[in-house]
Motif scaffolding. Structure first.
Motif, PDB file in Angstrom:
ATOM      1  N   SER A  49      78.432 106.874  32.033  1.00 33.40           N
ATOM      2  CA  SER A  49      78.025 108.049  31.275  1.00 33.40           C
ATOM      3  C   SER A  49      78.730 109.279  31.851  1.00 33.40           C
ATOM      4  O   SER A  49      78.986 109.337  33.046  1.00 33.40           O
ATOM      5  N   PRO A  50      78.984 110.263  31.015  1.00 32.29           N
ATOM      6  CA  PRO A  50      79.661 111.470  31.495  1.00 32.29           C
ATOM      7  C   PRO A  50      78.866 112.199  32.575  1.00 32.29           C
ATOM      8  O   PRO A  50      79.432 112.844  33.429  1.00 32.29           O
ATOM      9  N   GLU A  51      77.562 112.092  32.548  1.00 35.29           N
ATOM     10  CA  GLU A  51      76.715 112.770  33.532  1.00 35.29           C
ATOM     11  C   GLU A  51      76.397 111.874  34.726  1.00 35.29           C
ATOM     12  O   GLU A  51      75.635 112.260  35.597  1.00 35.29           O
ATOM     13  N   GLY A  52      76.930 110.674  34.760  1.00 33.53           N
ATOM     14  CA  GLY A  52      76.642 109.749  35.844  1.00 33.53           C
ATOM     15  C   GLY A  52      75.249 109.163  35.771  1.00 33.53           C
ATOM     16  O   GLY A  52      74.704 108.711  36.775  1.00 33.53           O
ATOM     17  N   LEU A  53      74.660 109.133  34.584  1.00 29.88           N
ATOM     18  CA  LEU A  53      73.300 108.638  34.418  1.00 29.88           C
ATOM     19  C   LEU A  53      73.277 107.124  34.279  1.00 29.88           C
ATOM     20  O   LEU A  53      74.189 106.524  33.730  1.00 29.88           O
ATOM     21  N   ASP A  54      72.206 106.540  34.771  1.00 30.25           N
ATOM     22  CA  ASP A  54      71.980 105.111  34.621  1.00 30.25           C
ATOM     23  C   ASP A  54      71.081 104.807  33.425  1.00 30.25           C
ATOM     24  O   ASP A  54      71.156 103.725  32.852  1.00 30.25           O
ATOM     25  N   PHE A  55      70.212 105.763  33.085  1.00 31.30           N
ATOM     26  CA  PHE A  55      69.164 105.497  32.098  1.00 31.30           C
ATOM     27  C   PHE A  55      68.816 106.781  31.351  1.00 31.30           C
ATOM     28  O   PHE A  55      68.620 107.819  31.975  1.00 31.30           O
ATOM     29  N   VAL A  56      68.755 106.713  30.034  1.00 33.31           N
ATOM     30  CA  VAL A  56      68.296 107.829  29.204  1.00 33.31           C
ATOM     31  C   VAL A  56      67.172 107.289  28.341  1.00 33.31           C
ATOM     32  O   VAL A  56      67.298 106.233  27.725  1.00 33.31           O
ATOM     33  N   VAL A  57      66.059 108.002  28.317  1.00 30.70           N
ATOM     34  CA  VAL A  57      64.892 107.543  27.569  1.00 30.70           C
ATOM     35  C   VAL A  57      64.391 108.657  26.664  1.00 30.70           C
ATOM     36  O   VAL A  57      64.428 109.833  27.019  1.00 30.70           O
ATOM     37  N   MET A  58      63.965 108.290  25.482  1.00 25.23           N
ATOM     38  CA  MET A  58      63.411 109.245  24.534  1.00 25.23           C
ATOM     39  C   MET A  58      61.928 109.440  24.856  1.00 25.23           C
ATOM     40  O   MET A  58      61.184 108.461  24.962  1.00 25.23           O
ATOM     41  N   PRO A  59      61.486 110.682  25.025  1.00 24.49           N
ATOM     42  CA  PRO A  59      60.074 110.921  25.310  1.00 24.49           C
ATOM     43  C   PRO A  59      59.250 110.893  24.022  1.00 24.49           C
ATOM     44  O   PRO A  59      59.775 111.108  22.939  1.00 24.49           O
ATOM     45  N   GLN A  60      57.969 110.635  24.169  1.00 24.12           N
ATOM     46  CA  GLN A  60      57.098 110.713  22.995  1.00 24.12           C
ATOM     47  C   GLN A  60      56.233 111.965  23.027  1.00 24.12           C
ATOM     48  O   GLN A  60      55.465 112.210  22.119  1.00 24.12           O
ATOM     49  N   GLY A  61      56.342 112.755  24.079  1.00 26.95           N
ATOM     50  CA  GLY A  61      55.648 114.040  24.138  1.00 26.95           C
ATOM     51  C   GLY A  61      54.246 113.998  24.707  1.00 26.95           C
ATOM     52  O   GLY A  61      53.693 115.029  25.040  1.00 26.95           O
ATOM     53  N   GLU A  62      53.671 112.826  24.814  1.00 25.22           N
ATOM     54  CA  GLU A  62      52.302 112.720  25.306  1.00 25.22           C
ATOM     55  C   GLU A  62      52.302 112.496  26.817  1.00 25.22           C
ATOM     56  O   GLU A  62      53.216 111.882  27.363  1.00 25.22           O
ATOM     57  N   CYS A  63      51.272 112.981  27.465  1.00 28.54           N
ATOM     58  CA  CYS A  63      51.182 112.868  28.919  1.00 28.54           C
ATOM     59  C   CYS A  63      51.031 111.417  29.358  1.00 28.54           C
ATOM     60  O   CYS A  63      50.328 110.635  28.716  1.00 28.54           O
ATOM     61  N   GLN A  64      51.674 111.092  30.464  1.00 26.78           N
ATOM     62  CA  GLN A  64      51.557 109.745  31.035  1.00 26.78           C
ATOM     63  C   GLN A  64      50.088 109.421  31.298  1.00 26.78           C
ATOM     64  O   GLN A  64      49.644 108.307  31.063  1.00 26.78           O
ATOM     65  N   ASN A  65      49.317 110.418  31.763  1.00 30.36           N
ATOM     66  CA  ASN A  65      47.916 110.118  32.104  1.00 30.36           C
ATOM     67  C   ASN A  65      47.020 109.937  30.880  1.00 30.36           C
ATOM     68  O   ASN A  65      45.909 109.455  31.007  1.00 30.36           O
ATOM     69  N   TRP A  66      47.480 110.272  29.687  1.00 32.50           N
ATOM     70  CA  TRP A  66      46.703 109.999  28.475  1.00 32.50           C
ATOM     71  C   TRP A  66      46.908 108.560  28.028  1.00 32.50           C
ATOM     72  O   TRP A  66      46.101 108.016  27.293  1.00 32.50           O
ATOM     73  N   ARG A  67      48.062 107.984  28.394  1.00 34.17           N
ATOM     74  CA  ARG A  67      48.486 106.709  27.825  1.00 34.17           C
ATOM     75  C   ARG A  67      48.577 105.562  28.831  1.00 34.17           C
ATOM     76  O   ARG A  67      49.129 104.526  28.519  1.00 34.17           O
ATOM     77  N   THR A  68      48.055 105.777  30.036  1.00 35.20           N
ATOM     78  CA  THR A  68      48.151 104.753  31.076  1.00 35.20           C
ATOM     79  C   THR A  68      46.761 104.457  31.618  1.00 35.20           C
ATOM     80  O   THR A  68      46.095 105.347  32.146  1.00 35.20           O
ATOM     81  N   LYS A  69      46.333 103.212  31.482  1.00 31.09           N
ATOM     82  CA  LYS A  69      44.973 102.868  31.902  1.00 31.09           C
ATOM     83  C   LYS A  69      44.835 102.799  33.417  1.00 31.09           C
ATOM     84  O   LYS A  69      45.826 102.679  34.151  1.00 31.09           O
ATOM     85  N   GLY A  70      43.611 102.856  33.865  1.00 34.82           N
ATOM     86  CA  GLY A  70      43.306 102.936  35.288  1.00 34.82           C
ATOM     87  C   GLY A  70      43.897 101.834  36.143  1.00 34.82           C
ATOM     88  O   GLY A  70      44.296 102.065  37.289  1.00 34.82           O
ATOM     89  N   ASP A  71      43.979 100.624  35.609  1.00 40.07           N
ATOM     90  CA  ASP A  71      44.515  99.511  36.388  1.00 40.07           C
ATOM     91  C   ASP A  71      45.972  99.737  36.786  1.00 40.07           C
ATOM     92  O   ASP A  71      46.402  99.309  37.854  1.00 40.07           O
TER      93      ASP A  71
END
Length: 152
Positions: A1-23
């Protein structure tokens, strides 16, 4: 990649803590209110680009290993307490996000935490088990053209 990136991911805009269960939080040994994890956007697990190398292969192996733990990816009630603002688990997306955060990849601050500052002296840390040293990634728009068939 031109920026030297390994991974590019599209965000969904919602907080990780809203969508990740306690376990999942318990598995990673971190709290949902940690700026490195809970304040960032949960990524879309179906919209990403990757440069194939040792770091991204490790990311995929860790993701696959975590996906074999049914309790982490199922809709089964969490054994560990869920985050305060938890809504619904995003299964594989939640695990991908946690792995990226563990590797200090910034997926962007979610709206609820956009104006907050981390505590004084806070700095992201590579997770001792799930962090991938040197993984360079970011959140970004994955062009739709990448997924269209070649019409030549």
């Amino acid at each position: 990649s031109p920026e030297g990136l390994d991974f590019v991911v599209m965000p969904q805009g919602e907080c990780q803590n809203w969508r990740t269960k306690g376990d999942v939080w318990a598995k990673f040994g971190v709290t949902w209110d940690d700026a490195q994890y809970g304040w960032q956007m949960c990524p879309k697990a179906n919209m990403w680009l990757m440069k194939v190398n040792a770091k991204t292969r490790r990311l995929l192996r860790l993701w696959e290993d975590l996906m074999t733990d049914f309790q982490l990816v199922s809709d089964a009630e969490s054994i560990a307490p869920n985050p305060e603002h938890f809504d619904v688990t995003r299964h594989d997306q939640a695990l991908l996000g946690m792995l990226l955060h563990a590797s200090m990849v910034d997926t962007g601050r979610c709206r609820s935490y956009a104006k907050r500052s981390p505590p004084p002296g806070w700095a992201p840390k590579l997770h001792p088990v799930y962090g991938i040293e040197g993984l360079r990634g970011k959140q970004g728009v994955v062009p739709q053209a990448v997924f269209l068939p070649d019409k030549r």
